[in-house]
Motif scaffolding. Sequence first.
Motif, PDB file in Angstrom:
ATOM      1  N   THR A 157       1.808  -2.305  -7.742  1.00  0.00           N
ATOM      2  CA  THR A 157       1.942  -1.566  -6.485  1.00  0.00           C
ATOM      3  C   THR A 157       2.879  -0.380  -6.661  1.00  0.00           C
ATOM      4  O   THR A 157       2.587   0.731  -6.209  1.00  0.00           O
ATOM      5  CB  THR A 157       2.468  -2.504  -5.382  1.00  0.00           C
ATOM      6  N   ARG A 158       4.007  -0.598  -7.341  1.00  0.00           N
ATOM      7  CA  ARG A 158       4.969   0.482  -7.591  1.00  0.00           C
ATOM      8  C   ARG A 158       4.345   1.574  -8.445  1.00  0.00           C
ATOM      9  O   ARG A 158       4.517   2.770  -8.179  1.00  0.00           O
ATOM     10  CB  ARG A 158       6.204  -0.117  -8.279  1.00  0.00           C
ATOM     11  N   LEU A 159       3.589   1.181  -9.459  1.00  0.00           N
ATOM     12  CA  LEU A 159       2.920   2.163 -10.316  1.00  0.00           C
ATOM     13  C   LEU A 159       1.848   2.928  -9.549  1.00  0.00           C
ATOM     14  O   LEU A 159       1.703   4.141  -9.717  1.00  0.00           O
ATOM     15  CB  LEU A 159       2.308   1.475 -11.537  1.00  0.00           C
ATOM     16  N   ALA A 160       1.106   2.238  -8.692  1.00  0.00           N
ATOM     17  CA  ALA A 160       0.079   2.914  -7.892  1.00  0.00           C
ATOM     18  C   ALA A 160       0.713   3.986  -7.015  1.00  0.00           C
ATOM     19  O   ALA A 160       0.197   5.111  -6.933  1.00  0.00           O
ATOM     20  CB  ALA A 160      -0.674   1.902  -7.038  1.00  0.00           C
ATOM     21  N   LEU A 161       1.828   3.673  -6.374  1.00  0.00           N
ATOM     22  CA  LEU A 161       2.525   4.672  -5.553  1.00  0.00           C
ATOM     23  C   LEU A 161       2.979   5.852  -6.399  1.00  0.00           C
ATOM     24  O   LEU A 161       2.847   7.015  -5.996  1.00  0.00           O
ATOM     25  CB  LEU A 161       3.712   4.039  -4.841  1.00  0.00           C
TER      26      LEU A 161
END
Length: 178
Positions: A157-161
Amino acid sequence: MQPPLPSPRPAADVLHDAGWPGEARAALLCSGLLLGVALVVDAGTPHGLTLPGALGCITLCVVLLVILLPARVSAAPGILTVRGLWVTRTVCTDRLVAVAWPADTAGRLALRDEDGARAEVDLRVLLANPALWLRIEADARTSRTHGTLHHGTADLTRLALHVHSETARTVLRVSGLD
């Protein structure tokens, strides 16, 4: 009677790192230029160009090429392949069990599937190829839906953001709206 072989994936289904050919050319050019300069310098010594000196220059340039040559990344639906100089790693991205993007070493995304296969992708490749990232992200969502992805959903999720915000920044900068 043997079961029919699966049909090969259409080439349009496979996404590749679009920047790899340029980076590979740059690596070859750098090592070639170093070889040329090293041979000229070696030839300018009082002993001239010798076989051991030439072999040393060639070895140095081959080592530089190995260091600079990037891995070639491609993704088909459900499969990510990272081809290094000697090793090819393939991960089933629709059957992931772990995803890791450590905050302190943010340069690589590590993936592991149900079969134990592992692969690492440089973050710069994902930022330069949004379609490649979207394919990995969609397959990781499939893994999460199937219940196989146990570790790393917060990292994902952090990487997607991060990837989506960097892509938006790049679009704004290119369009002159930044």
